[in-house]
Write an enzyme that holds these catalytic residues in place. Sequence first.
Site, PDB file in Angstrom:
ATOM      1  N   GLY A 137      74.224   9.945  49.126  1.00 16.69           N
ATOM      2  CA  GLY A 137      73.922  10.855  47.953  1.00 16.69           C
ATOM      3  C   GLY A 137      73.045  10.330  46.999  1.00 16.69           C
ATOM      4  O   GLY A 137      72.306  10.528  46.362  1.00 16.69           O
ATOM      5  N   SER A 138      73.230   8.640  47.160  1.00 14.73           N
ATOM      6  CA  SER A 138      72.372   7.983  46.148  1.00 14.73           C
ATOM      7  C   SER A 138      70.879   8.047  46.695  1.00 14.73           C
ATOM      8  O   SER A 138      69.926   8.288  45.720  1.00 14.73           O
ATOM      9  CB  SER A 138      72.849   6.539  46.123  1.00 14.73           C
ATOM     10  OG  SER A 138      73.902   6.413  45.773  1.00 14.73           O
ATOM     11  N   HIS A 180      84.091  12.905  49.760  1.00 13.64           N
ATOM     12  CA  HIS A 180      83.522  14.264  49.374  1.00 13.64           C
ATOM     13  C   HIS A 180      83.857  15.188  50.356  1.00 13.64           C
ATOM     14  O   HIS A 180      84.810  15.136  51.218  1.00 13.64           O
ATOM     15  CB  HIS A 180      81.947  14.095  49.373  1.00 13.64           C
ATOM     16  CG  HIS A 180      81.666  13.239  48.247  1.00 13.64           C
ATOM     17  ND1 HIS A 180      80.828  12.036  48.312  1.00 13.64           N
ATOM     18  CD2 HIS A 180      81.900  13.504  46.741  1.00 13.64           C
ATOM     19  CE1 HIS A 180      80.332  11.692  47.142  1.00 13.64           C
ATOM     20  NE2 HIS A 180      81.330  12.298  46.063  1.00 13.64           N
TER      21      HIS A 180
HETATM   22  C1  LIG Z   1      78.252  12.766  41.420  1.00 12.79           C
HETATM   23  C2  LIG Z   1      77.763  11.556  42.398  1.00 12.79           C
HETATM   24  N1  LIG Z   1      76.506  11.415  42.681  1.00 12.79           N
HETATM   25  C3  LIG Z   1      75.956  10.585  43.540  1.00 12.79           C
HETATM   26  C4  LIG Z   1      76.910   9.870  44.409  1.00 12.79           C
HETATM   27  C5  LIG Z   1      76.600   9.052  45.245  1.00 12.79           C
HETATM   28  O1  LIG Z   1      76.650   9.248  46.754  1.00 12.79           O
HETATM   29  P1  LIG Z   1      76.713   8.135  47.796  1.00 12.79           P
HETATM   30  O2  LIG Z   1      77.884   7.381  47.925  1.00 12.79           O
HETATM   31  O3  LIG Z   1      76.734   9.167  49.208  1.00 12.79           O
HETATM   32  O4  LIG Z   1      75.527   7.239  47.638  1.00 12.79           O
HETATM   33  C6  LIG Z   1      78.194   9.900  44.231  1.00 12.79           C
HETATM   34  C7  LIG Z   1      79.277   9.301  45.320  1.00 12.79           C
HETATM   35  O5  LIG Z   1      80.530   9.142  44.980  1.00 12.79           O
HETATM   36  C8  LIG Z   1      78.786  10.930  43.129  1.00 12.79           C
HETATM   37  O6  LIG Z   1      80.026  11.220  43.197  1.00 12.79           O
END
Ligand SMILES: Cc1ncc(COP(=O)(O)O)c(C=O)c1O
Length: 296
Positions: free
Chosen positions: A90-91, A228
Amino acid sequence: MLEKKTEQEAKNAILEMVKEYCDTYHNTKKKFSEGDRIPYASRVYDSDEMCNLVDSALEFWLTSDRYTEKFEKSFANYLGVRYCSLVNSGSSANLCAFMALTSPLLGKRQVKPGDEMITVAAGFPTTVTPAIQYGVVPVFIDVTIPQYNMDVTKLETALTDKTKVVMAAHTLGNPFDLTEVKAFCEKYNLWMIEDNCDALGTKYVINGEEKFSGTIGDIGTSSFYPPHHMTMGEGGAVYTDDSLLNKCIRSMRDWGRDCVCASGQDNFCGHRFEKQYGELPWDMIINMYTHTLVTT
Ligand SMILES: Cc1ncc(COP(=O)(O)O)c(C=O)c1O
Protein backbone atom coordinates in the site's frame (compact mmCIF):
# COMPACT_ATOMS: atom_id res chain seq x y z
CA MET A 1 5.92 -40.57 -7.25
CA LEU A 2 5.73 -38.31 -10.26
CA GLU A 3 7.30 -40.82 -12.62
CA LYS A 4 5.51 -41.44 -15.90
CA LYS A 5 3.39 -38.34 -15.42
CA THR A 6 3.25 -35.42 -17.81
CA GLU A 7 4.05 -32.05 -16.28
CA GLN A 8 0.33 -31.17 -16.14
CA GLU A 9 -0.51 -34.51 -14.50
CA ALA A 10 2.25 -33.98 -11.97
CA LYS A 11 0.94 -30.50 -11.19
CA ASN A 12 -2.61 -31.82 -10.78
CA ALA A 13 -1.37 -34.51 -8.39
CA ILE A 14 0.49 -31.94 -6.28
CA LEU A 15 -2.52 -29.63 -6.17
CA GLU A 16 -4.80 -32.48 -5.16
CA MET A 17 -2.48 -33.15 -2.23
CA VAL A 18 -2.35 -29.46 -1.34
CA LYS A 19 -6.14 -29.36 -1.26
CA GLU A 20 -6.24 -32.38 1.02
CA TYR A 21 -3.49 -30.89 3.20
CA CYS A 22 -5.37 -27.61 3.56
CA ASP A 23 -8.69 -29.29 4.31
CA THR A 24 -7.06 -31.62 6.85
CA TYR A 25 -4.71 -29.28 8.69
CA HIS A 26 -5.92 -25.72 8.09
CA ASN A 27 -9.67 -25.68 7.73
CA THR A 28 -10.51 -27.73 10.75
CA LYS A 29 -12.64 -25.12 12.50
CA LYS A 30 -16.17 -24.05 11.56
CA LYS A 31 -16.40 -23.05 7.90
CA PHE A 32 -16.87 -19.32 7.37
CA SER A 33 -20.36 -18.17 6.42
CA GLU A 34 -21.31 -14.74 5.16
CA GLY A 35 -22.08 -12.45 8.10
CA ASP A 36 -19.72 -14.22 10.55
CA ARG A 37 -17.59 -11.87 12.61
CA ILE A 38 -13.97 -11.74 11.45
CA PRO A 39 -11.56 -10.63 14.21
CA TYR A 40 -9.06 -7.92 13.28
CA ALA A 41 -6.21 -9.22 11.08
CA SER A 42 -7.51 -12.78 11.01
CA ARG A 43 -7.51 -14.68 7.75
CA VAL A 44 -10.39 -16.41 6.03
CA TYR A 45 -9.21 -18.74 3.31
CA ASP A 46 -9.68 -22.23 2.01
CA SER A 47 -7.98 -24.74 -0.24
CA ASP A 48 -8.70 -22.67 -3.38
CA GLU A 49 -6.36 -19.96 -2.10
CA MET A 50 -3.69 -22.43 -1.04
CA CYS A 51 -3.86 -24.23 -4.40
CA ASN A 52 -3.53 -20.93 -6.29
CA LEU A 53 -0.53 -20.04 -4.15
CA VAL A 54 1.19 -23.35 -4.88
CA ASP A 55 0.17 -23.29 -8.55
CA SER A 56 1.86 -19.92 -8.92
CA ALA A 57 4.96 -21.18 -7.09
CA LEU A 58 5.18 -24.24 -9.34
CA GLU A 59 5.23 -22.01 -12.41
CA PHE A 60 8.09 -20.13 -10.76
CA TRP A 61 7.45 -17.03 -12.87
CA LEU A 62 8.81 -14.51 -10.43
CA THR A 63 7.47 -11.26 -11.88
CA SER A 64 3.94 -10.25 -12.81
CA ASP A 65 2.14 -12.57 -15.19
CA ARG A 66 -1.25 -14.20 -15.61
CA TYR A 67 -2.32 -14.01 -11.97
CA THR A 68 -1.39 -10.31 -11.84
CA GLU A 69 -3.19 -9.60 -15.08
CA LYS A 70 -6.29 -11.46 -13.96
CA PHE A 71 -6.27 -9.69 -10.61
CA GLU A 72 -5.81 -6.22 -12.10
CA LYS A 73 -8.71 -6.74 -14.48
CA SER A 74 -11.08 -8.22 -11.89
CA PHE A 75 -10.20 -5.66 -9.23
CA ALA A 76 -10.74 -2.73 -11.62
CA ASN A 77 -13.99 -4.32 -12.68
CA TYR A 78 -15.15 -4.73 -9.08
CA LEU A 79 -14.33 -1.10 -8.29
CA GLY A 80 -15.90 0.19 -11.49
CA VAL A 81 -12.77 1.87 -12.89
CA ARG A 82 -10.84 1.19 -16.07
CA TYR A 83 -7.31 0.79 -14.79
CA CYS A 84 -5.57 -0.95 -11.94
CA SER A 85 -1.87 -1.55 -11.35
CA LEU A 86 -0.71 -4.09 -8.83
CA VAL A 87 2.29 -3.13 -6.69
CA ASN A 88 4.16 -4.65 -3.76
CA SER A 89 2.48 -2.71 -0.91
CA GLY A 90 0.00 0.00 0.00
CA SER A 91 2.92 2.32 0.69
CA SER A 92 4.26 1.69 -2.82
CA ALA A 93 0.74 2.31 -4.14
CA ASN A 94 0.75 5.71 -2.41
CA LEU A 95 4.22 6.46 -3.77
CA CYS A 96 3.20 5.51 -7.33
CA ALA A 97 -0.03 7.47 -7.07
CA PHE A 98 1.71 10.61 -5.85
CA MET A 99 4.71 10.32 -8.19
CA ALA A 100 2.40 9.85 -11.18
CA LEU A 101 1.33 13.45 -10.57
CA THR A 102 4.92 14.62 -11.04
CA SER A 103 4.99 13.44 -14.65
CA PRO A 104 5.74 16.10 -17.28
CA LEU A 105 2.96 14.50 -19.34
CA LEU A 106 0.54 16.40 -17.11
CA GLY A 107 1.69 19.78 -18.44
CA LYS A 108 0.65 22.70 -16.25
CA ARG A 109 -0.86 20.38 -13.67
CA GLN A 110 2.45 18.58 -13.09
CA VAL A 111 3.30 18.61 -9.38
CA LYS A 112 6.73 20.11 -8.71
CA PRO A 113 8.98 20.42 -5.64
CA GLY A 114 7.89 23.42 -3.58
CA ASP A 115 4.19 22.86 -4.33
CA GLU A 116 1.84 22.05 -1.46
CA MET A 117 -0.36 19.07 -0.65
CA ILE A 118 -3.27 19.33 1.75
CA THR A 119 -3.48 16.29 3.99
CA VAL A 120 -4.66 15.31 7.43
CA ALA A 121 -2.78 15.58 10.73
CA ALA A 122 -3.91 12.24 12.18
CA GLY A 123 -3.27 9.80 9.39
CA PHE A 124 -0.98 7.06 8.19
CA PRO A 125 2.74 7.88 7.65
CA THR A 126 3.05 6.70 4.05
CA THR A 127 0.10 8.78 2.90
CA VAL A 128 2.37 11.77 3.42
CA THR A 129 5.95 10.54 2.98
CA PRO A 130 5.87 10.45 -0.87
CA ALA A 131 5.22 14.22 -0.86
CA ILE A 132 7.99 14.93 1.66
CA GLN A 133 10.40 12.69 -0.23
CA TYR A 134 9.74 14.62 -3.45
CA GLY A 135 9.97 18.06 -1.82
CA VAL A 136 6.27 18.90 -1.80
CA VAL A 137 5.15 20.59 1.42
CA PRO A 138 2.40 18.81 3.37
CA VAL A 139 -0.18 21.20 4.82
CA PHE A 140 -1.91 19.43 7.70
CA ILE A 141 -5.49 19.99 8.69
CA ASP A 142 -7.07 18.55 11.82
CA VAL A 143 -9.60 15.77 12.23
CA THR A 144 -13.09 15.87 13.65
CA ILE A 145 -13.97 13.70 16.64
CA PRO A 146 -15.36 11.04 16.80
CA GLN A 147 -14.93 10.44 13.04
CA TYR A 148 -11.15 10.96 13.02
CA ASN A 149 -11.43 12.09 9.40
CA MET A 150 -10.32 15.45 8.04
CA ASP A 151 -12.25 18.52 9.11
CA VAL A 152 -13.38 19.78 5.72
CA THR A 153 -14.25 23.20 7.13
CA LYS A 154 -10.47 23.79 7.31
CA LEU A 155 -9.83 23.17 3.60
CA GLU A 156 -10.18 26.78 2.44
CA THR A 157 -7.81 27.99 5.18
CA ALA A 158 -5.18 25.46 4.10
CA LEU A 159 -5.34 26.56 0.45
CA THR A 160 -2.55 28.71 -1.03
CA ASP A 161 -1.54 29.45 -4.60
CA LYS A 162 0.96 26.57 -4.30
CA THR A 163 -1.66 23.92 -3.48
CA LYS A 164 -1.77 21.21 -6.15
CA VAL A 165 -3.03 18.08 -4.38
CA VAL A 166 -5.32 16.82 -1.65
CA MET A 167 -4.27 13.37 -0.47
CA ALA A 168 -5.72 11.67 2.61
CA ALA A 169 -6.76 8.28 3.94
CA HIS A 170 -10.25 7.17 4.86
CA THR A 171 -10.05 6.37 8.57
CA LEU A 172 -10.85 2.82 9.69
CA GLY A 173 -13.20 2.16 6.78
CA ASN A 174 -15.22 5.36 7.29
CA PRO A 175 -14.78 7.65 4.31
CA PHE A 176 -13.98 11.33 4.77
CA ASP A 177 -16.48 13.82 3.38
CA LEU A 178 -15.94 12.93 -0.27
CA THR A 179 -18.63 15.29 -1.53
CA GLU A 180 -16.93 18.33 0.05
CA VAL A 181 -13.39 17.31 -0.82
CA LYS A 182 -14.30 16.49 -4.43
CA ALA A 183 -16.11 19.82 -4.84
CA PHE A 184 -13.13 21.66 -3.31
CA CYS A 185 -10.69 19.91 -5.67
CA GLU A 186 -12.86 20.63 -8.71
CA LYS A 187 -13.28 24.27 -7.70
CA TYR A 188 -9.52 24.86 -7.46
CA ASN A 189 -8.39 22.35 -10.11
CA LEU A 190 -6.49 20.21 -7.59
CA TRP A 191 -5.58 16.54 -7.82
CA MET A 192 -7.35 14.28 -5.36
CA ILE A 193 -5.81 11.02 -4.17
CA GLU A 194 -7.78 8.72 -1.89
CA ASP A 195 -5.66 6.47 0.27
CA ASN A 196 -8.25 3.71 0.35
CA CYS A 197 -6.04 1.19 2.16
CA ASP A 198 -8.39 0.97 5.14
CA ALA A 199 -11.67 1.35 3.29
CA LEU A 200 -11.87 -1.20 0.49
CA GLY A 201 -15.52 -2.03 -0.23
CA THR A 202 -16.91 1.16 1.32
CA LYS A 203 -19.72 2.62 -0.75
CA TYR A 204 -20.54 6.31 -0.96
CA VAL A 205 -23.32 8.15 -2.74
CA ILE A 206 -22.08 11.21 -4.60
CA ASN A 207 -24.20 13.28 -6.98
CA GLY A 208 -26.90 10.62 -6.72
CA GLU A 209 -24.54 7.84 -7.81
CA GLU A 210 -23.27 5.07 -5.54
CA LYS A 211 -19.54 4.53 -5.96
CA PHE A 212 -16.76 2.75 -4.12
CA SER A 213 -14.43 4.87 -2.02
CA GLY A 214 -11.10 5.12 -3.83
CA THR A 215 -12.83 5.76 -7.16
CA ILE A 216 -14.19 9.26 -6.51
CA GLY A 217 -10.88 11.14 -6.58
CA ASP A 218 -8.40 10.99 -9.46
CA ILE A 219 -6.45 8.05 -8.04
CA GLY A 220 -7.18 5.48 -5.32
CA THR A 221 -4.83 3.12 -3.50
CA SER A 222 -5.22 -0.18 -1.65
CA SER A 223 -3.03 -2.26 0.64
CA PHE A 224 -3.17 -6.03 0.81
CA TYR A 225 -1.08 -6.33 3.94
CA PRO A 226 -2.70 -8.98 6.22
CA PRO A 227 -4.76 -6.72 8.55
CA HIS A 228 -6.66 -5.33 5.55
CA HIS A 229 -9.81 -6.60 3.87
CA MET A 230 -7.94 -8.80 1.45
CA THR A 231 -4.40 -10.04 1.66
CA MET A 232 -1.58 -11.19 -0.57
CA GLY A 233 0.87 -11.23 2.32
CA GLU A 234 2.37 -8.03 0.99
CA GLY A 235 0.72 -6.18 -1.87
CA GLY A 236 -1.03 -3.06 -3.01
CA ALA A 237 -2.88 -1.53 -5.94
CA VAL A 238 -3.25 1.86 -7.62
CA TYR A 239 -6.40 2.59 -9.61
CA THR A 240 -7.83 5.32 -11.76
CA ASP A 241 -10.38 5.90 -14.47
CA ASP A 242 -8.13 8.32 -16.35
CA SER A 243 -6.03 6.91 -19.19
CA LEU A 244 -3.30 9.57 -18.97
CA LEU A 245 -2.94 9.10 -15.21
CA ASN A 246 -2.83 5.37 -15.79
CA LYS A 247 0.03 5.87 -18.25
CA CYS A 248 1.92 7.89 -15.62
CA ILE A 249 1.20 5.30 -12.90
CA ARG A 250 2.36 2.41 -15.12
CA SER A 251 5.53 4.28 -16.00
CA MET A 252 6.26 5.01 -12.32
CA ARG A 253 5.62 1.39 -11.37
CA ASP A 254 7.73 -0.02 -14.20
CA TRP A 255 11.02 1.81 -13.71
CA GLY A 256 9.98 4.93 -15.64
CA ARG A 257 9.38 3.01 -18.86
CA ASP A 258 7.48 4.76 -21.64
CA CYS A 259 6.30 1.65 -23.42
CA VAL A 260 3.17 -0.49 -23.63
CA CYS A 261 5.00 -3.84 -23.87
CA ALA A 262 4.10 -6.21 -21.04
CA SER A 263 6.88 -7.96 -19.13
CA GLY A 264 8.59 -10.38 -21.53
CA GLN A 265 7.03 -8.75 -24.62
CA ASP A 266 9.15 -6.88 -27.14
CA ASN A 267 8.42 -4.30 -29.85
CA PHE A 268 4.63 -4.68 -29.55
CA CYS A 269 4.13 -1.34 -31.33
CA GLY A 270 6.43 -2.42 -34.18
CA HIS A 271 8.19 0.97 -34.13
CA ARG A 272 10.95 0.32 -31.63
CA PHE A 273 13.72 0.79 -34.19
CA GLU A 274 12.21 3.66 -36.11
CA LYS A 275 12.88 6.49 -33.71
CA GLN A 276 15.77 8.74 -32.89
CA TYR A 277 16.09 8.85 -29.08
CA GLY A 278 17.36 12.31 -28.20
CA GLU A 279 20.82 12.77 -29.63
CA LEU A 280 21.96 9.20 -29.11
CA PRO A 281 23.76 7.88 -32.17
CA TRP A 282 21.49 5.50 -34.03
CA ASP A 283 24.13 2.84 -34.75
CA MET A 284 24.95 2.68 -31.02
CA ILE A 285 21.36 1.77 -30.18
CA ILE A 286 21.24 -0.91 -32.85
CA ASN A 287 24.57 -2.30 -31.60
CA MET A 288 23.36 -2.29 -28.02
CA TYR A 289 20.21 -4.14 -29.00
CA THR A 290 22.06 -6.71 -31.10
CA HIS A 291 24.49 -7.26 -28.24
CA THR A 292 21.57 -7.84 -25.83
CA LEU A 293 20.03 -10.37 -28.20
CA VAL A 294 23.28 -12.25 -28.60
CA THR A 295 24.11 -12.35 -24.91
CA THR A 296 20.68 -13.23 -23.50
C1 LIG B 1 -4.27 4.11 5.49
C2 LIG B 1 -3.07 3.31 5.13
N1 LIG B 1 -2.30 3.71 4.10
C3 LIG B 1 -1.22 3.00 3.72
C4 LIG B 1 -0.87 1.84 4.36
C5 LIG B 1 0.38 1.13 3.93
O1 LIG B 1 0.14 -0.15 3.42
P1 LIG B 1 1.32 -1.26 3.44
O2 LIG B 1 1.43 -1.74 4.84
O3 LIG B 1 0.82 -2.32 2.50
O4 LIG B 1 2.54 -0.60 2.95
C6 LIG B 1 -1.62 1.38 5.44
C7 LIG B 1 -1.22 0.13 6.13
O5 LIG B 1 -1.74 -0.32 7.08
C8 LIG B 1 -2.77 2.12 5.83
O6 LIG B 1 -3.54 1.72 6.84
